[in-house]
Design an enzyme around this catalytic site. Structure first.
Site, short mmCIF file in Angstrom:
data_model
loop_
_atom_site.label_atom_id
_atom_site.label_comp_id
_atom_site.label_asym_id
_atom_site.label_seq_id
_atom_site.Cartn_x
_atom_site.Cartn_y
_atom_site.Cartn_z
N HIS A 168 0.82 -1.34 0.02
CA HIS A 168 0.02 -0.11 0.05
C HIS A 168 0.91 1.17 0.12
CE1 HIS A 168 -3.72 2.48 0.83
NE2 HIS A 168 -2.98 3.04 1.44
N CYS A 169 1.02 1.92 -0.82
CA CYS A 169 1.72 3.03 -1.29
C CYS A 169 0.95 4.36 -0.70
CB CYS A 169 2.01 3.17 -2.59
SG CYS A 169 3.10 4.63 -2.92
N PRO A 170 1.65 5.16 0.43
CA PRO A 170 1.00 6.22 0.98
C PRO A 170 1.13 7.53 0.02
CG PRO A 170 3.06 5.80 1.91
CD PRO A 170 2.84 4.72 1.04
N GLY A 173 -1.77 6.99 -2.25
CA GLY A 173 -3.03 6.65 -1.65
C GLY A 173 -3.78 5.32 -2.13
#
Length: 418
Positions: A168-170, A173
């Protein structure tokens, strides 16, 4: 209840815009920060650097090409960012019920308060599937109520199971999975090239200023924006450039970030590796699969379900024949007490007449207490019948019933004598 679309009744943590046409992760606000980190330096470069290079290359007006490339490259990176962040990454649709074909019946799982075994419905938390002739264990997801496909994992941030889950890439998003991994890599690699391009053009402009002013210090004072952009691109290059190199390694070995960090110490065989060329071909040259979710579709009402193992287990716990037998047992108890009461009344009529008033008053009090005892014992006997712990009527119940009927007979005779 008004009809809802799928995105309106969605149980995940995603955010939908434009009527469910775009899907983002719950941390979509970080996407705005990422856009600013790309857009702001590009705007500064075009205004304060590229504009001054327009006439530095008189042949074929090559200076204009620098400005055009910067603008097009920036737009291209932002489009890839949108493609990565605003589409379904490969979400596996949830089940409304657990997979019934996997459920098995365990009669010895627990015992209820009455001492009877209570059946339990269970199913394995893992099972094996074959991948390239090698058994691979897949896990059951409690939240989505399904067995995850191979390479699938549940994202705790988006609250969804995602196929070929990478991470999950912040910064975007969104989860990175099977459907948007290609765009994610192209976004990271293009951002790397954009950093190199801006850094190189700023350094070139500083070189032209050195020729005009004679020293590096004077050139830097003449264009501080170039110096700031060079420092910014140098720092960013360590991040996006390192990420690009890392994912090139992952693609060549057909791994995901999740698999690399989780199974790196296991030294297990990678059953998904098909060779470097085939691995790159699978990522960049295959058609992106369609989404398994139609977020704009109307939610369909659940059809009535046929009898399942759960309802069958309930019938095993207390079948209709047993319930009928319990009612018959209760009726037999009442008939036995009634017959015993009548027999005792006939035997004790003569004794009732000879007893005095004082004895009668004592019987009045005793009858009330004993009648309450009879009712309590009858209930307990009935409960015992239900649980299967009593086979015959308790002798104490019979004796109390006899005494209770005696006292009731005394009362009737006393009223008649008066």
């Amino acid at each position: 209840m008004a009809a809802q679309r799928v995105f309106e009744a969605w149980k995940g943590s995603n955010i939908f815009v434009f009527g469910g046409r775009l899907i983002f992760g719950p941390d979509v606000k970080s996407l705005i920060v990422t856009i600013l980190l790309i857009l702001a330096p590009s705007v500064v470069f075009c205004i304060l650097v590229a504009r001054h290079l327009l006439h530095r290359f008189p042949a074929y007006n090559a200076g204009y090409a620098i400005l055009v490339v910067a603008i097009v490259f920036t737009v291209y990176v932002l489009v890839l960012l949108l493609f990565t962040s605003a589409q379904d990454p490969g979400i596996v649709p949830r089940n409304l019920h657990p997979p019934e074909e996997e459920i098995y019946y365990d009669p010895s799982a627990s015992v209820d308060s009455g001492g009877r075994p209570t059946p339990s419905l269970q199913f394995p938390r893992t099972k094996e599937v074959m991948v390239n002739g090698v058994p691979v264990r897949v896990k059951y997801c409690e939240t989505c109520m399904l067995y995850r496909p191979p390479r699938c994992s549940h994202c705790s941030i988006c609250n969804n199971c995602v196929e070929r889950f990478d991470h999950h890439c912040p910064w975007v998003g969104q989860c990175i999975g099977k459907r948007n991994y290609r765009y994610f890599f192209m976004f990271v690699s293009s951002a790397t090239l954009l950093c190199i391009f801006v850094f190189a053009m700023c350094a070139l402009y500083i070189k032209f200023l050195m020729d005009d002013h004679g020293t590096v210090w004077r050139a830097m004072k003449a264009s501080p924006a170039s110096v700031v952009l060079m420092g910014y691109c140098f720092i960013s290059l360590w991040f996006v450039g390192g990420l690009t190199c890392f994912h090139l390694y992952l693609i060549g070995s057909n791994q995901t970030t999740y698999e690399n960090y989780r199974y790196r110490a296991d030294n297990r065989r990678n059953v998904f590796d098909r060779g470097c060329v085939s691995n790159f071909f699978d990522v960049f040259c295959t058609k992106t699969m369609s989404s398994r979710n139609n977020f704009r579709a109307w939610v369909q009402e659940e059809a009535p379900r046929p009898p399942t193992l759960r309802t069958m287990a309930g019938s095993v716990d207390e079948p209709s024949e047993d319930r009928r037998a319990k009612v018959e047992d209760d009726l037999e108890i009442g008939n036995d007490i009634l017959r015993l009461s009548r027999r005792r009344d006939l035997d004790d009529i003569g004794d009732i007449k000879s007893r005095g008033g004082n004895e009668s008053s004592e019987l009045d009090v005793g009858s009330e207490l004993q009648t309450g005892s009879i009712r309590t014992e009858i209930r307990r006997s009935s409960w015992g019948r239900r649980s299967g712990s009593f086979e015959t009527l308790s002798p104490r119940v019979l004796s109390l019933n006899s005494s209770g009927t005696d006292s009731q007979s005394h009362d009737h005779q006393r009223e008649a004598h008066r």
